[in-house]
Design a protein around this motif. Structure first.
Motif, short mmCIF file in Angstrom:
data_model
loop_
_atom_site.label_atom_id
_atom_site.label_comp_id
_atom_site.label_asym_id
_atom_site.label_seq_id
_atom_site.Cartn_x
_atom_site.Cartn_y
_atom_site.Cartn_z
N VAL A 1 147.92 14.17 118.11
CA VAL A 1 146.60 14.40 117.55
C VAL A 1 145.34 14.27 118.91
N ILE A 2 144.53 15.19 118.41
CA ILE A 2 143.23 15.08 119.56
C ILE A 2 142.36 13.90 119.48
N ASP A 3 142.37 13.46 120.70
CA ASP A 3 141.42 12.37 120.83
C ASP A 3 139.83 12.23 120.51
N THR A 4 139.68 12.03 119.28
CA THR A 4 138.32 12.09 118.67
C THR A 4 138.11 10.68 118.02
N PRO A 5 136.71 10.52 118.01
CA PRO A 5 136.41 9.16 117.20
C PRO A 5 136.81 8.81 116.06
N GLU A 6 136.96 10.04 115.30
CA GLU A 6 137.36 9.95 113.88
C GLU A 6 138.87 9.66 113.78
N ASN A 7 139.84 10.30 114.80
CA ASN A 7 141.25 9.73 114.95
C ASN A 7 141.29 8.46 115.45
N ARG A 8 140.46 8.03 116.27
CA ARG A 8 140.70 6.84 116.85
C ARG A 8 140.17 5.53 116.05
N GLY A 9 139.39 6.17 115.00
CA GLY A 9 139.14 4.95 114.04
C GLY A 9 140.27 4.66 112.95
N MET A 10 140.99 5.96 112.72
CA MET A 10 142.22 5.59 111.82
C MET A 10 143.22 4.89 112.68
N ILE A 11 143.30 5.24 114.02
CA ILE A 11 144.40 4.70 114.60
C ILE A 11 144.17 3.11 114.76
N ASN A 12 142.80 2.52 114.72
CA ASN A 12 142.24 1.39 115.03
C ASN A 12 142.55 0.60 113.80
N LYS A 13 142.55 1.25 112.56
CA LYS A 13 142.52 0.56 111.32
C LYS A 13 144.13 0.22 111.09
N VAL A 14 145.05 1.14 111.63
CA VAL A 14 146.51 0.88 111.18
C VAL A 14 147.21 0.54 112.80
N ALA A 15 146.68 -0.07 113.44
CA ALA A 15 147.29 -0.27 114.93
C ALA A 15 148.16 -1.16 114.73
N TYR A 16 148.62 -2.06 113.87
CA TYR A 16 149.57 -2.90 113.73
C TYR A 16 150.82 -2.00 113.24
N MET A 17 150.71 -0.79 112.87
CA MET A 17 151.74 0.09 112.25
C MET A 17 152.32 1.25 113.16
N VAL A 18 151.38 1.34 114.14
CA VAL A 18 151.63 2.44 115.02
C VAL A 18 151.66 2.11 116.40
N LYS A 19 152.37 2.93 117.25
CA LYS A 19 152.25 3.09 118.70
C LYS A 19 151.47 4.30 119.24
N VAL A 20 150.72 4.03 120.21
CA VAL A 20 149.92 5.10 120.78
C VAL A 20 150.16 5.15 122.19
N GLU A 21 150.18 6.42 122.75
CA GLU A 21 150.32 6.69 124.09
C GLU A 21 149.47 7.87 124.40
N GLU A 22 148.82 8.10 125.50
CA GLU A 22 148.13 9.06 125.75
C GLU A 22 149.05 10.11 126.54
N VAL A 23 148.77 11.52 126.06
CA VAL A 23 149.63 12.59 126.73
C VAL A 23 149.05 13.32 127.56
#
Length: 61
Positions: free
Chosen positions: A39-61
């Motif tokens: 996904v593109i690194d936008t504030p909207e996507n970051r907000g969704m990722i932060n909300k479900v941070a306990y369910m996902v793993k994130v890496e910068e590409v």
């Protein structure tokens, strides 16, 4: 100018979670455990990722 992207991997099941959290996963394009999406690194996507941070793993590409 290159667009920053994030690689998001779903690590836990969405079943039994809050409806808002399930919708965040859907908004990110995730539906299965161990599914990976870029996904593109936008504030909207970051907000969704932060909300479900306990369910996902994130890496910068």
């Amino acid at each position: 100018m290159s667009v920053k992207t994030l690689s998001v991997t779903m690590t836990k099941s969405k079943h039994g979670r809050l409806k808002d959290h399930q919708l965040c996963l859907k908004g990110l394009g995730l539906s299965r455990i161990r599914q990976v999406v870029n996904v593109i690194d936008t504030p909207e996507n970051r907000g969704m990722i932060n909300k479900v941070a306990y369910m996902v793993k994130v890496e910068e590409v």
